[in-house]
Motif scaffolding. Structure first.
Motif, PDB file in Angstrom:
ATOM      1  N   GLU A  39      63.813 -17.719  47.700  1.00 11.57           N
ATOM      2  CA  GLU A  39      63.204 -16.956  48.789  1.00 11.57           C
ATOM      3  C   GLU A  39      62.168 -15.956  48.267  1.00 11.57           C
ATOM      4  N   ILE A  40      62.547 -15.170  47.276  1.00  4.86           N
ATOM      5  CA  ILE A  40      61.616 -14.145  46.782  1.00  4.86           C
ATOM      6  C   ILE A  40      60.426 -14.775  46.055  1.00  4.86           C
ATOM      7  N   ALA A  41      60.651 -15.885  45.374  1.00  2.00           N
ATOM      8  CA  ALA A  41      59.527 -16.583  44.721  1.00  2.00           C
ATOM      9  C   ALA A  41      58.536 -17.065  45.774  1.00  2.00           C
ATOM     10  N   GLY A  42      59.050 -17.579  46.873  1.00  2.00           N
ATOM     11  CA  GLY A  42      58.184 -18.034  47.961  1.00  2.00           C
ATOM     12  C   GLY A  42      57.375 -16.895  48.556  1.00  2.00           C
ATOM     13  N   ILE A  43      58.020 -15.764  48.766  1.00  2.00           N
ATOM     14  CA  ILE A  43      57.319 -14.602  49.313  1.00  2.00           C
ATOM     15  C   ILE A  43      56.217 -14.142  48.358  1.00  2.00           C
ATOM     16  N   SER A  44      56.542 -14.062  47.080  1.00  2.00           N
ATOM     17  CA  SER A  44      55.562 -13.638  46.079  1.00  2.00           C
ATOM     18  C   SER A  44      54.367 -14.591  46.055  1.00  2.00           C
ATOM     19  N   ALA A  45      54.639 -15.890  46.090  1.00  2.00           N
ATOM     20  CA  ALA A  45      53.567 -16.890  46.072  1.00  2.00           C
ATOM     21  C   ALA A  45      52.731 -16.829  47.350  1.00  2.00           C
ATOM     22  N   MET A  46      53.366 -16.567  48.490  1.00  2.00           N
ATOM     23  CA  MET A  46      52.613 -16.450  49.738  1.00  2.00           C
ATOM     24  C   MET A  46      51.734 -15.205  49.736  1.00  2.00           C
TER      25      MET A  46
END
Length: 157
Positions: A39-46
């Motif tokens: 989840e946090i990796a996705g947020i960072s990438a977005m």
């Protein structure tokens, strides 16, 4: 497309370890930690790409210590490197016992996220600009991790 500083993708989340998140030893399930990491990796990438992303791979996950009921997890993620449409994201998870104040590094992970356009196809992402010494180290060592990923995918199973 203008490159963006690595710090713009920095994302921090705090989670409380609750009984439903744990196993019979009152330590958090590894799968729960993986979900938080994804989840946090996705947020960072977005934040970096400014578009939707999908997880292409979880390259490594090192569980270094466990977190227990009542501990607080602090997750931190940054985009460390980019390809044409992909982003490498580093995630660090620390746990803290709020009664004793003891902090421990519990998990480290590298993930690859791919930016997706509205048509569901990969889209180009901006380059990342490392600024601090730590950011520069992650950025400089990214090509070796990328090669390792490529070799892992090519290896017959």
């Amino acid at each position: 497309m203008e490159a963006r500083p690595m710090k713009e993708s920095r994302t921090i989340q705090t989670k409380l370890v609750l009984p439903p998140d744990t196993n019979h030893m009152d330590s958090i399930f590894g799968g729960k930690v993986l979900a938080y990491i994804d989840e946090i990796a996705g947020i960072s990438a977005m934040k970096h790409s400014r578009c939707q992303v999908v997880t292409a791979s979880i390259d490594s996950v090192d569980f270094l210590s466990s977190a227990h009921v009542g501990d607080v997890l602090e997750l931190e993620a940054n985009v460390t490197s980019t390809g044409r449409t992909s982003m490498e994201v580093y995630v660090r998870v620390k746990s803290q016992n709020l009664q004793t104040g003891e902090e421990r590094l519990t998990t480290e992970s590298f993930l690859t996220m791919v930016a997706m356009g509205e048509d569901g196809k990969p889209v180009a992402v901006p380059k990342v600009i490392p600024e601090s010494e730590g950011e520069k180290l992650f950025h400089e060592t990214a090509p070796a991790r990328r090669e390792h990923r490529k070799m892992r995918v090519k290896t017959p199973r």
